[in-house]
Motif scaffolding. Structure first.
Motif, PDB file in Angstrom:
ATOM      1  N   PRO A  94       4.904  -4.778  -4.446  1.00  0.00           N
ATOM      2  CA  PRO A  94       4.522  -3.985  -3.263  1.00  0.00           C
ATOM      3  C   PRO A  94       3.064  -3.556  -3.232  1.00  0.00           C
ATOM      4  N   ILE A 136      10.734  -7.209   0.802  1.00  0.00           N
ATOM      5  CA  ILE A 136      10.670  -6.302  -0.347  1.00  0.00           C
ATOM      6  C   ILE A 136       9.317  -5.600  -0.375  1.00  0.00           C
ATOM      7  N   ASP A 139       9.140  -3.065   2.397  1.00  0.00           N
ATOM      8  CA  ASP A 139      10.000  -1.912   2.135  1.00  0.00           C
ATOM      9  C   ASP A 139       9.357  -0.966   1.119  1.00  0.00           C
ATOM     10  N   GLN A 140       8.755  -1.535   0.092  1.00  0.00           N
ATOM     11  CA  GLN A 140       8.230  -0.741  -1.021  1.00  0.00           C
ATOM     12  C   GLN A 140       6.718  -0.525  -0.970  1.00  0.00           C
ATOM     13  N   MET A 143       5.097   2.916  -1.344  1.00  0.00           N
ATOM     14  CA  MET A 143       5.619   3.753  -2.412  1.00  0.00           C
ATOM     15  C   MET A 143       4.524   4.267  -3.338  1.00  0.00           C
ATOM     16  N   ASN A 147       4.757   8.079  -3.746  1.00  0.00           N
ATOM     17  CA  ASN A 147       5.139   8.671  -5.026  1.00  0.00           C
ATOM     18  C   ASN A 147       4.090   9.665  -5.525  1.00  0.00           C
ATOM     19  N   GLU A 172       5.942   3.602   6.964  1.00  0.00           N
ATOM     20  CA  GLU A 172       7.031   3.216   6.082  1.00  0.00           C
ATOM     21  C   GLU A 172       8.328   3.082   6.884  1.00  0.00           C
ATOM     22  N   LEU A 208      18.445  -4.071  -1.203  1.00  0.00           N
ATOM     23  CA  LEU A 208      17.464  -2.989  -1.092  1.00  0.00           C
ATOM     24  C   LEU A 208      17.324  -2.540   0.361  1.00  0.00           C
ATOM     25  N   HIS A 212      18.672   0.943   2.427  1.00  0.00           N
ATOM     26  CA  HIS A 212      17.737   1.854   3.089  1.00  0.00           C
ATOM     27  C   HIS A 212      17.987   1.924   4.600  1.00  0.00           C
TER      28      HIS A 212
END
Length: 308
Positions: A94, A136, A139-140, A143, A147, A172, A208, A212
């Motif tokens: 990602p 993927i 989606d990530q 992050m 985070n 996101e 995944l 979500h």
């Protein structure tokens, strides 16, 4: 001659030591969002010891900076990082969200798939795999920022440190919606993706994205994921996460301890059925003990004695 060799070896050791120290400093800076200083440290380490691993770190850090110039630099170092690489890791990393719409990404993707197939055999449904890899990343992809801000949210007593997080969260959400629409079309066309058809990594992407989405979609597609898992065609963690999430949503206790909540700004697992035997259940489906999982993934200290 012997003295010259010893002298050269000592220089190499010094350079390697400098490179290792710079890499550690770069990793620490990157983990807290200081990308430009991190890039400088990675550059120092690369100068001392130009390895493929450092090329990859430079490429990913440049990609996270999002500018046109940095994207050019990212591709430059990706080329060097992947010369001998026969894996698909980069295709679902990602950190490279800013690169996936660039024509150079498709060229790199094709090259990696060819190298992977030369070693492992042909991917049965390559078009589906390519789409899943990109989903993927989408989606990530935020992050990294999310985070960092979530950690600051806890440190700041329930307040984000910058309003810039809100458009990031909106982007996101948009990516997740686009992924869901695309995946549903692909599922109608191809059916549920299996590891043998699209690779284990790409197949995990479908779970995944569905995990979500909404409870209705999770309920609809979980039986297909379960069937794939029972045939050895899906990752245990993806199966466990969706199973646990559905149970939590239904007001039941989770089985594998994968679902986390905030209580007074403290992360803690949702209630677990017979928590003293959770490691037995996890082992049965191919997962390791819960305690290190919670510590490594969520920095949660969890101490429940396990039955032997």
């Amino acid at each position: 001659m012997k003295k010259s060799i010893i002298f050269l070896l000592s220089i190499c050791v010094q350079h390697a030591t400098i490179g290792q120290q710079s890499t550690k400093e770069a990793d620490s800076l990157k983990s807290i969002g200081l990308l430009t200083p991190a890039l400088e440290k990675y550059g120092q380490a690369y100068f001392a010891n130009p390895t493929p691993e450092l090329s990859y770190e430079i490429a990913s850090t440049c990609a996270l900076l999002w500018t046109t110039q940095m994207r050019d630099t990212a591709f430059y170092f990706l080329d060097r990082a992947l010369v001998e690489d026969q894996t698909l890791k980069v295709l679902y990393d990602p950190q490279f969200l800013s690169l996936i719409d660039d024509p150079r990404w498709k060229e790199m993707e094709t090259g990696q798939i060819k190298k992977y197939e030369a070693k492992n055999g042909a991917i049965q449904n390559e078009p589906f795999a390519r789409e899943l890899f990109k989903m993927i990343i989408k989606d990530q992809g935020f992050m990294y920022v999310g985070n960092i801000e979530r950690r600051k949210y806890i440190q700041n007593g329930g307040h984000f440190s910058s309003p810039s997080i809100f458009p990031v969260l909106a982007m996101e959400e948009r990516n997740m919606k686009e992924n869901q629409e695309t995946l549903l079309q692909l599922l109608d066309k191809y059916g549920w993706p299996t590891a043998s058809a699209v690779t284990e990594y790409a197949a995990a992407g479908a779970a995944l994205i569905i995990n979500h989405s909404s409870y209705e979609l999770r309920s609809k597609y979980f039986p297909l994921l379960k069937e794939a898992f029972e045939k050895g065609e899906a990752q245990p963690l993806r199966f466990a996460k969706m199973q646990d999430r559905l149970l939590v949503e239904e007001g039941k206790e989770q089985l594998y301890g994968t679902q986390i909540k905030f209580e007074n700004l403290v992360k803690t697992p949702y209630p677990i059925e017979n928590p003293q035997s959770v490691d037995q259940r996890r082992a049965k489906i191919g997962l390791g003990p819960l305690k290190p999982y919670l510590k490594e993934r969520f920095e949660i200290d969890w101490d429940v004695a396990q039955e032997k």
